[in-house]
Design a protein around this motif. Structure first.
Motif, PDB file in Angstrom:
ATOM      1  N   UNK A  11       1.019  -1.103   0.081  1.00  0.00           N
ATOM      2  CA  UNK A  11       0.085   0.013   0.096  1.00  0.00           C
ATOM      3  C   UNK A  11       0.919   1.097  -0.190  1.00  0.00           C
ATOM      4  N   UNK A  12       1.907   1.198   0.832  1.00  0.00           N
ATOM      5  CA  UNK A  12       2.957   2.326   0.817  1.00  0.00           C
ATOM      6  C   UNK A  12       3.493   2.521  -0.494  1.00  0.00           C
ATOM      7  N   UNK A  13       4.004   1.370  -1.035  1.00  0.00           N
ATOM      8  CA  UNK A  13       4.497   1.669  -2.332  1.00  0.00           C
ATOM      9  C   UNK A  13       3.699   2.336  -3.269  1.00  0.00           C
ATOM     10  N   UNK A  14       2.434   1.793  -3.270  1.00  0.00           N
ATOM     11  CA  UNK A  14       1.482   2.159  -4.217  1.00  0.00           C
ATOM     12  C   UNK A  14       1.185   3.466  -4.194  1.00  0.00           C
ATOM     13  N   UNK A  15       1.229   4.220  -2.978  1.00  0.00           N
ATOM     14  CA  UNK A  15       0.869   5.741  -2.634  1.00  0.00           C
ATOM     15  C   UNK A  15       1.862   6.278  -3.098  1.00  0.00           C
ATOM     16  N   UNK A  16       3.276   6.043  -2.976  1.00  0.00           N
ATOM     17  CA  UNK A  16       4.559   6.520  -3.575  1.00  0.00           C
ATOM     18  C   UNK A  16       4.403   6.443  -4.939  1.00  0.00           C
ATOM     19  N   UNK A  17       4.192   5.624  -5.589  1.00  0.00           N
ATOM     20  CA  UNK A  17       4.304   5.571  -7.268  1.00  0.00           C
ATOM     21  C   UNK A  17       3.369   6.435  -7.571  1.00  0.00           C
ATOM     22  N   UNK A  18       1.813   6.548  -6.889  1.00  0.00           N
ATOM     23  CA  UNK A  18       0.982   7.393  -7.441  1.00  0.00           C
ATOM     24  C   UNK A  18       1.409   8.758  -7.300  1.00  0.00           C
ATOM     25  N   UNK A  19       1.995   9.068  -6.196  1.00  0.00           N
ATOM     26  CA  UNK A  19       2.450  10.452  -5.941  1.00  0.00           C
ATOM     27  C   UNK A  19       3.652  10.722  -7.215  1.00  0.00           C
ATOM     28  N   UNK A  20       4.402   9.786  -7.453  1.00  0.00           N
ATOM     29  CA  UNK A  20       5.381  10.145  -8.787  1.00  0.00           C
ATOM     30  C   UNK A  20       4.641  10.456  -9.849  1.00  0.00           C
ATOM     31  N   UNK A  21       3.657   9.563 -10.180  1.00  0.00           N
ATOM     32  CA  UNK A  21       2.852   9.825 -11.632  1.00  0.00           C
ATOM     33  C   UNK A  21       2.284  11.150 -11.413  1.00  0.00           C
ATOM     34  N   UNK A  22       1.796  11.519 -10.419  1.00  0.00           N
ATOM     35  CA  UNK A  22       1.083  12.980 -10.130  1.00  0.00           C
ATOM     36  C   UNK A  22       2.049  13.961 -10.500  1.00  0.00           C
ATOM     37  N   UNK A  23       3.117  14.043 -10.186  1.00  0.00           N
ATOM     38  CA  UNK A  23       4.354  15.072 -10.250  1.00  0.00           C
ATOM     39  C   UNK A  23       4.615  14.838 -11.829  1.00  0.00           C
ATOM     40  N   UNK A  24       4.666  13.953 -12.317  1.00  0.00           N
ATOM     41  CA  UNK A  24       5.052  13.794 -13.988  1.00  0.00           C
ATOM     42  C   UNK A  24       3.892  14.429 -14.665  1.00  0.00           C
TER      43      UNK A  24
END
Length: 141
Positions: free
Chosen positions: A33-46
């Motif tokens: 879940x933590x990895x998924x949130x971090x990945x989503x955060x990176x996608x939003x920045x992109x």
């Protein structure tokens, strides 16, 4: 007479097995879940950077011929319709601030876009009115 239930040792054994399974499964699920949130955060920045690229493409005629070193706020990108008005940060469960910026600079005759994740305020900043125009060193409302 028929035996209709479990004995106390059997129940304790089942509870122990369930506790051991929980000890193994909960950390793995939490990590995913933590990895998924971090990945989503990176996608939003992109996505913010892509919106800034789209803004630059729309306003090409306003850009100077010289090197560019400027920022554009998420609020400007929202006003231009390039981002949704409400974007939640998955790491903090709060909205990304409207005054958060994407840095745009020229490097080796190429435009570089970089979201400054530490920019913006915690307080609610209203969306700008009108359109955002390019101005030397910063993009103004």
């Amino acid at each position: 007479m028929k035996n209709r239930g479990f004995t106390l040792p059997e129940l304790l054994g089942i509870i122990t097995l369930l506790a051991l399974l929980a000890l193994l499964i909960i950390p793995a699920v939490s990590k995913n879940v933590s990895k998924g949130k971090r990945d989503l955060y990176e996608v939003q920045l992109r996505n913010f950077e892509k919106a800034a690229k789209d803004w630059m493409a729309i306003h090409t005629l306003e850009l100077p011929d010289k090197e560019i070193n400027t920022v554009i706020t998420l609020g400007c990108l929202k006003v231009e319709g390039l981002l949704e008005e409400s974007i939640e940060n998955p790491l903090t469960n709060s909205q990304f601030p409207n005054d958060m910026v994407v840095k745009i600079r020229t490097e080796s005759n190429q435009l570089i876009y970089e979201t400054d994740a530490n920019s913006g305020t915690d307080s609610e900043v209203l969306l700008p009115t009108g359109t955002c125009k390019f101005h030397d060193k910063k993009i103004e409302k």
